[in-house]
Design a protein around this motif. Structure first.
Motif, PDB file in Angstrom:
ATOM      1  N   UNK A   1       0.864  -1.172   0.000  1.00  5.85           N
ATOM      2  CA  UNK A   1       0.000   0.000   0.000  1.00  5.85           C
ATOM      3  C   UNK A   1       0.904   1.226   0.000  1.00  5.85           C
ATOM      4  N   UNK A   2       0.451   2.304  -0.641  1.00  5.68           N
ATOM      5  CA  UNK A   2       1.278   3.505  -0.751  1.00  5.68           C
ATOM      6  C   UNK A   2       0.517   4.707  -0.221  1.00  5.68           C
ATOM      7  N   UNK A   3       1.256   5.755   0.142  1.00  2.00           N
ATOM      8  CA  UNK A   3       0.667   6.987   0.651  1.00  2.00           C
ATOM      9  C   UNK A   3      -0.338   6.694   1.757  1.00  2.00           C
ATOM     10  N   UNK A   4       0.088   5.883   2.704  1.00  2.00           N
ATOM     11  CA  UNK A   4      -0.782   5.447   3.793  1.00  2.00           C
ATOM     12  C   UNK A   4      -0.207   5.976   5.104  1.00  2.00           C
ATOM     13  N   UNK A   5      -0.724   7.107   5.613  1.00  2.00           N
ATOM     14  CA  UNK A   5      -0.168   7.698   6.830  1.00  2.00           C
ATOM     15  C   UNK A   5      -0.495   6.875   8.073  1.00  2.00           C
ATOM     16  N   UNK A   6       0.478   6.752   8.952  1.00  2.00           N
ATOM     17  CA  UNK A   6       0.310   6.042  10.220  1.00  2.00           C
ATOM     18  C   UNK A   6       0.767   6.995  11.322  1.00  2.00           C
ATOM     19  N   UNK A   7      -0.139   7.345  12.210  1.00  2.00           N
ATOM     20  CA  UNK A   7       0.168   8.301  13.278  1.00  2.00           C
ATOM     21  C   UNK A   7      -0.043   7.632  14.629  1.00  2.00           C
ATOM     22  N   UNK A   8       0.980   7.695  15.478  1.00  2.00           N
ATOM     23  CA  UNK A   8       0.902   7.143  16.829  1.00  2.00           C
ATOM     24  C   UNK A   8       0.615   8.284  17.797  1.00  2.00           C
ATOM     25  N   UNK A   9      -0.383   8.110  18.641  1.00  8.18           N
ATOM     26  CA  UNK A   9      -0.752   9.135  19.609  1.00  8.18           C
ATOM     27  C   UNK A   9      -0.264   8.713  21.001  1.00  8.18           C
TER      28      UNK A   9
END
Length: 261
Positions: free
Chosen positions: A193-201
């Motif tokens: 998968x491409x351009x898939x943002x993953x943000x950890x809070x």
């Protein structure tokens, strides 16, 4: 010949018993995932065809139900997050912000941080999706889900998360949360998968893991330096939403340029 007929009869009885196992609250041996992974090879050879049809039906049902969901972000976090925890409030804020932006919130549908994100979305009249899983210690979808699906196979459920989400926001969690996080990182790393943002809070919670990735994985050469850029960490739920939305918008712009629009 008699032995073969008896084996086939036993297989049908076993298959019926496991298909009829309701979600949730069953013992581990009554879960179809458990049955698939634990069954002896001799038994599997008699039930594989029926099991494939069962798996296929879950995929078809999931694709059909999720097809009109629209832009969505998956929010992960512990089922054990206490309502008084600051992480619960963060998850709820994430769901609210997503709804305000017209983005669907997708969670695992359980309690804790998942419930908080669904509640935040529902409170703002947003689409609040819960993708539940048959587990012996869960009690069903939380009350804030307004679009829910139940799955018996983890791998079918995981496909729905990735296929219908434009990014992941990950709050503190346990093995299940880490499983989803590392699967997403692997899919991005390998360009499945491409351009898939993953943000950890939650920088305090995730800091030790990032230190281990840097000081052990990177130091041992098992990952590349660029792999540490596959995710972003923040303590601000609004920034988390902004980051995934910005990445999604940039991806859309690139797609429009490629089409000549």
């Amino acid at each position: 010949m008699v032995h073969q007929r008896k084996s086939e009869e036993n297989a049908r009885v076993g298959q019926k018993r496991h298909i009829e196992a309701s979600w949730p609250g069953k013992q581990p041996e009554d879960q179809l995932d458990h049955y698939l992974l634990e069954s002896p090879q001799a038994d599997v050879t008699h039930t594989d065809v029926w099991r494939v049809l069962r798996i296929q039906s879950e995929f078809v049902s999931g694709f059909g139900s999720m097809a009109g969901t629209g832009p969505a972000i998956a929010v992960f976090g512990s089922a054990r997050t206490d309502p008084n925890s600051p992480y619960y409030a963060m998850a709820q804020r994430v769901g609210s912000r997503l709804a305000e932006e017209g983005i669907t919130t997708i969670t695992g549908g359980g309690p804790g941080a998942m419930e908080a994100a669904n509640k935040g979305a529902a409170d703002k009249d947003g689409i609040s999706v819960g993708l539940g899983i048959e587990l012996p210690f869960e009690t069903g979808l939380n009350a804030s889900v307004n679009k829910g699906l139940n799955f018996r196979y983890f791998f079918v459920r995981k496909t729905m998360f990735v296929k219908y989400s434009q990014g992941f926001i990950v709050l503190p969690g346990g093995f299940g949360t880490l499983d989803e996080l590392f699967e997403a990182l692997t899919l991005v790393q390998t360009k499945k998968i491409t351009s898939f943002p993953i943000v950890l809070v939650g920088s305090e919670f995730w800091g030790g893991l990032v230190d281990w990735m840097t000081n052990t994985l990177l130091a041992e050469g098992t990952i590349s330096a660029g792999d540490l850029n596959l995710f972003t960490i923040t303590d601000d739920p609004d920034e988390a939403v902004d980051l995934v939305l910005r990445a999604h918008q940039e991806h859309q712009k690139v797609g429009d340029l490629a089409k000549g629009e």
